[in-house]
Motif scaffolding. Structure first.
Motif, PDB file in Angstrom:
ATOM      1  N   GLN A 197       0.988  -1.103   0.126  1.00 17.16           N
ATOM      2  CA  GLN A 197       0.013   0.065   0.062  1.00 17.16           C
ATOM      3  C   GLN A 197       0.788   1.319   0.101  1.00 17.16           C
ATOM      4  OE1 GLN A 197      -2.207  -0.770   3.480  1.00 17.16           O
ATOM      5  NE2 GLN A 197      -4.010  -1.627   2.365  1.00 17.16           N
ATOM      6  N   LEU A 210      -1.559  11.698  -0.293  1.00 20.31           N
ATOM      7  CA  LEU A 210      -1.928  10.135  -0.740  1.00 20.31           C
ATOM      8  C   LEU A 210      -2.040   9.199   0.501  1.00 20.31           C
ATOM      9  CD1 LEU A 210      -0.334  10.223  -4.186  1.00 20.31           C
ATOM     10  CD2 LEU A 210      -2.830  10.473  -3.699  1.00 20.31           C
ATOM     11  N   ASP A 220      -7.785   5.095  -1.935  1.00 22.68           N
ATOM     12  CA  ASP A 220      -7.243   4.694  -3.493  1.00 22.68           C
ATOM     13  C   ASP A 220      -6.494   5.596  -3.574  1.00 22.68           C
ATOM     14  OD1 ASP A 220      -7.152   4.061  -5.819  1.00 22.68           O
ATOM     15  OD2 ASP A 220      -9.348   4.505  -6.404  1.00 22.68           O
ATOM     16  N   THR A 275       1.740  11.694 -10.370  1.00 24.23           N
ATOM     17  CA  THR A 275       0.879  12.722 -10.464  1.00 24.23           C
ATOM     18  C   THR A 275       1.444  14.182  -9.840  1.00 24.23           C
ATOM     19  OG1 THR A 275       0.189  12.517  -8.072  1.00 24.23           O
ATOM     20  CG2 THR A 275      -1.060  11.167 -10.162  1.00 24.23           C
ATOM     21  N   THR A 307       1.498  15.037  -6.829  1.00 19.86           N
ATOM     22  CA  THR A 307       0.544  15.194  -5.434  1.00 19.86           C
ATOM     23  C   THR A 307       1.655  14.591  -4.563  1.00 19.86           C
ATOM     24  OG1 THR A 307      -1.307  14.293  -6.644  1.00 19.86           O
ATOM     25  CG2 THR A 307      -1.447  14.548  -4.255  1.00 19.86           C
ATOM     26  N   ARG A 335       1.364   4.302  -2.988  1.00 19.02           N
ATOM     27  CA  ARG A 335       1.064   5.575  -2.843  1.00 19.02           C
ATOM     28  C   ARG A 335       2.259   6.405  -3.193  1.00 19.02           C
ATOM     29  NH1 ARG A 335      -2.390   2.662  -0.965  1.00 19.02           N
ATOM     30  NH2 ARG A 335      -4.245   3.223  -0.280  1.00 19.02           N
ATOM     31  N   ARG A 374      -5.372   8.565   1.594  1.00 18.45           N
ATOM     32  CA  ARG A 374      -6.415   8.315   0.854  1.00 18.45           C
ATOM     33  C   ARG A 374      -6.374   6.507   0.776  1.00 18.45           C
ATOM     34  NH1 ARG A 374      -5.822  12.126  -4.494  1.00 18.45           N
ATOM     35  NH2 ARG A 374      -6.216  14.126  -3.065  1.00 18.45           N
ATOM     36  N   LEU A 387      -5.357   6.923  -6.438  1.00 14.26           N
ATOM     37  CA  LEU A 387      -5.654   7.488  -7.599  1.00 14.26           C
ATOM     38  C   LEU A 387      -7.197   8.065  -7.577  1.00 14.26           C
ATOM     39  CD1 LEU A 387      -4.643   4.553 -10.176  1.00 14.26           C
ATOM     40  CD2 LEU A 387      -3.422   6.606  -9.289  1.00 14.26           C
ATOM     41  N   GLU A 388      -7.664   8.375  -6.484  1.00 14.47           N
ATOM     42  CA  GLU A 388      -8.690   8.974  -6.188  1.00 14.47           C
ATOM     43  C   GLU A 388      -8.550  10.442  -6.007  1.00 14.47           C
ATOM     44  OE1 GLU A 388     -10.806   9.657  -2.126  1.00 14.47           O
ATOM     45  OE2 GLU A 388     -11.235   7.881  -2.849  1.00 14.47           O
ATOM     46  N   THR A 389      -9.358  11.293  -6.857  1.00 14.83           N
ATOM     47  CA  THR A 389      -9.281  12.562  -6.900  1.00 14.83           C
ATOM     48  C   THR A 389     -10.164  13.258  -6.085  1.00 14.83           C
ATOM     49  OG1 THR A 389     -10.497  13.045  -8.697  1.00 14.83           O
ATOM     50  CG2 THR A 389      -8.320  12.678  -9.111  1.00 14.83           C
ATOM     51  N   ARG A 390      -9.814  14.303  -5.166  1.00 16.03           N
ATOM     52  CA  ARG A 390     -10.902  15.280  -4.335  1.00 16.03           C
ATOM     53  C   ARG A 390     -11.099  16.472  -4.743  1.00 16.03           C
ATOM     54  NH1 ARG A 390      -9.512  13.000   1.783  1.00 16.03           N
ATOM     55  NH2 ARG A 390      -9.647  10.874   1.124  1.00 16.03           N
TER      56      ARG A 390
END
Length: 120
Positions: A92, A110, A115, A103, A105, A96, A113, A117-120
């Motif tokens: 995990q 990350l 997931d 990305t 980020t 990340r 999160r 690849l989840e965007t908020r």
């Protein structure tokens, strides 16, 4: 009613080099490890320390704490319980880190999160 408003609970602290966790009341001067007398990291109210022999799990804990995150389940005032995701395995953590590199980020974002690849 605020959970943390009337009672001052002890916080979990962790020494990653000794691989131990313990609870203390917070104070301004900071705490030291009872084994190596080095500084310890505040892990939050809901930290569950892995077994001392589990080096892989402690490496994940070290990455989460070094990113400036804590293991908290309550909101700061204690009114709402919203469990926060923290990685538990090296796979995990690796996912990340890869997503953070791709990305751009920050890794601390990350790590919180479920997931990567989840965007908020």
């Amino acid at each position: 009613m605020c959970t943390y408003a009337f009672v001052h609970y002890k916080l979990h602290y962790a020494c990653v080099s000794c691989r131990i966790g313990f609870k203390r009341h917070p104070r301004d001067g900071g705490h030291t490890c009872p084994r190596c007398t080095g500084p310890v990291l505040c892990a939050g109210h809901d930290f569950a320390a892995p077994r001392r022999s589990n080096r892989k799990a402690w490496s994940v804990v070290a990455a989460v704490l070094d990113a400036g995150l804590r293991y908290e389940g309550f909101e700061p005032c204690g009114c709402a319980r919203e469990p926060k995701f923290r990685p538990r395995t090296r796979a995990q953590l690796r996912a990340r880190r890869i997503a953070a590199a791709r990305t751009g980020t920050p890794l601390a974002v990350l790590l919180g999160r479920a997931d990567p690849l989840e965007t908020r």
